[in-house]
Write a protein that holds these residues in place. Structure first.
Motif, short mmCIF file in Angstrom:
data_model
loop_
_atom_site.label_atom_id
_atom_site.label_comp_id
_atom_site.label_asym_id
_atom_site.label_seq_id
_atom_site.Cartn_x
_atom_site.Cartn_y
_atom_site.Cartn_z
N THR A 39 0.86 -1.19 0.00
CA THR A 39 0.00 0.00 0.00
C THR A 39 0.89 1.24 0.00
N GLY A 45 -4.35 2.64 4.85
CA GLY A 45 -3.91 1.27 4.91
C GLY A 45 -2.41 1.10 4.84
N TYR A 46 -1.66 2.17 4.67
CA TYR A 46 -0.20 2.04 4.62
C TYR A 46 0.31 1.43 5.93
N GLY A 48 -0.46 -1.41 6.99
CA GLY A 48 -1.50 -2.26 7.59
C GLY A 48 -2.43 -1.52 8.52
N TRP A 50 -5.49 0.48 8.75
CA TRP A 50 -6.66 0.87 7.99
C TRP A 50 -7.56 1.81 8.79
N THR A 96 -5.67 0.58 -2.72
CA THR A 96 -6.05 -0.40 -1.71
C THR A 96 -5.72 -1.83 -2.12
N ASN A 98 -4.09 -2.84 -5.13
CA ASN A 98 -2.96 -2.94 -6.06
C ASN A 98 -3.34 -3.63 -7.38
N TRP A 242 -3.58 -6.07 7.16
CA TRP A 242 -3.61 -6.66 5.81
C TRP A 242 -3.05 -5.69 4.78
N GLU A 243 -2.47 -6.26 3.72
CA GLU A 243 -2.15 -5.54 2.50
C GLU A 243 -2.36 -6.50 1.33
N SER A 244 -2.54 -5.94 0.16
CA SER A 244 -2.76 -6.77 -1.03
C SER A 244 -1.60 -7.76 -1.20
#
Length: 305
Positions: A39, A45-46, A48, A50, A96, A98, A242-244
């Motif tokens: 992110t 969200g950077y 993780g 959010w 969000t 990617n 979470w991240e993509s």
């Protein structure tokens, strides 16, 4: 005006495909994004982190797409789900999840065309994109058919739980993972039973591909990880931290996503569920009475593992 619009759409589509090919090639030679930095810095969200999750209120607008609903539930787009610009949506899907700039441009452009709105000038409410047989379609992996549940923002919990329980894969840590074969299996069941139960059923080839596209994001953006998908699908909430899972520098291109889509779609076997569909029809007497209820359809669709 109609002719000029069609010409404009043609050149846009050609340009998007060409750009997507270029990005796919660049993804092959550029270094992947570092874990923990997928992110972009400065975006929600950077790292993780959010924005706060807030469930929708009764007057808020939501749709059949968990990814868009999650953006609204976290306030990344308007929490009301109303007055969203197509350009804004392009940006936030990219940051969000990617997806590639091409994917993030094409999807809102397609939605604007479907709604007969201007991509540059107009806004929309999330519920508007649930136009039946526009993007929304029968035999959804996660929702009842619109003939039984006109409000497509409503999740069908038995479908989601069944999908999560169908995971046959494992990751390196032994956690449950949904595979493309699992998605094909469940889509086959959804289509066979819906076709038998729903007297208004329709599913054109385009919508089959669109259904497989939606399903494919679960094994690309989320790598099929059941623990993450449980929160995302049941609550439409982005999991903490979470991240993509897409780490390509230019995101998931349409060309790369198509590889997964085709594996899912070509693996669908409606005929494997012929007996289940027949028994579902007989169990609820639909052939004789043509009476349909939400609970009846739910039971018929869910009773055959």
């Amino acid at each position: 005006m109609g002719f000029s619009s069609n010409v404009s759409h043609f050149f846009y589509d050609v340009g998007i495909i060409s750009w997507d090919v270029l990005l796919a090639l660049l993804n092959l030679v550029r270094r992947k994004r570092r874990i923990g930095h997928v992110t972009p810095e400065g975006q929600p969200g950077y790292g993780g982190h959010w924005p706060e999750f807030r469930p929708p209120q009764e007057t808020d607008s939501r749709c059949a797409c968990p990814a868009l609903n999650a953006l609204a539930n976290h306030g990344i787009i308007s929490h009301t789900g109303r007055g969203i610009s197509f350009i804004e949506l392009n940006h936030h899907i990219r940051a969000t999840y990617n997806f590639s700039p091409t994917f993030c441009s094409f999807v809102p452009h397609f939605a604007a065309r479907m709604l007969k709105k201007s991509y540059e000038m107009d806004t929309f409410d999330l519920e508007e994109i649930d136009l039946h047989n526009g993007i929304e379609h029968d035999a959804s992996l996660l929702r009842l058919d619109s003939a039984f549940e006109p409000n497509q923002s409503k999740k069908h919990i038995p479908f989601i739980e069944e999908l999560l329980a169908a995971a046959t894969g494992k990751d390196e840590n032994g956690n449950d993972v949904i595979t493309t074969k699992d998605l094909s299996k469940m889509l086959g069941k959804r289509r066979a039973v819906a076709r038998a139960i729903n007297k208004e059923f329709s599913l054109k080839p385009f919508h089959k591909i669109f259904g497989s596209t939606n399903a494919s994001t679960l094994v690309t953006v989320f790598e099929g990880r059941v623990d993450d998908l449980r929160s995302f699908l049941l609550d439409e909430r982005i999991p903490d931290g979470w991240e993509s899972r897409v780490r390509q520098p230019y995101g998931m291109t349409m060309i790369n996503l198509n590889n997964t889509i085709l594996r899912v779609e070509f693996g669908v076997r409606e005929k494997d569920w012929t007996e289940a569909a027949r028994e579902a029809v007989e169990a609820h007497g639909t052939q004789k009475t043509n009476k349909y209820t939400r609970s009846g359809y739910s039971d018929a669709a869910h009773m055959y593992p």
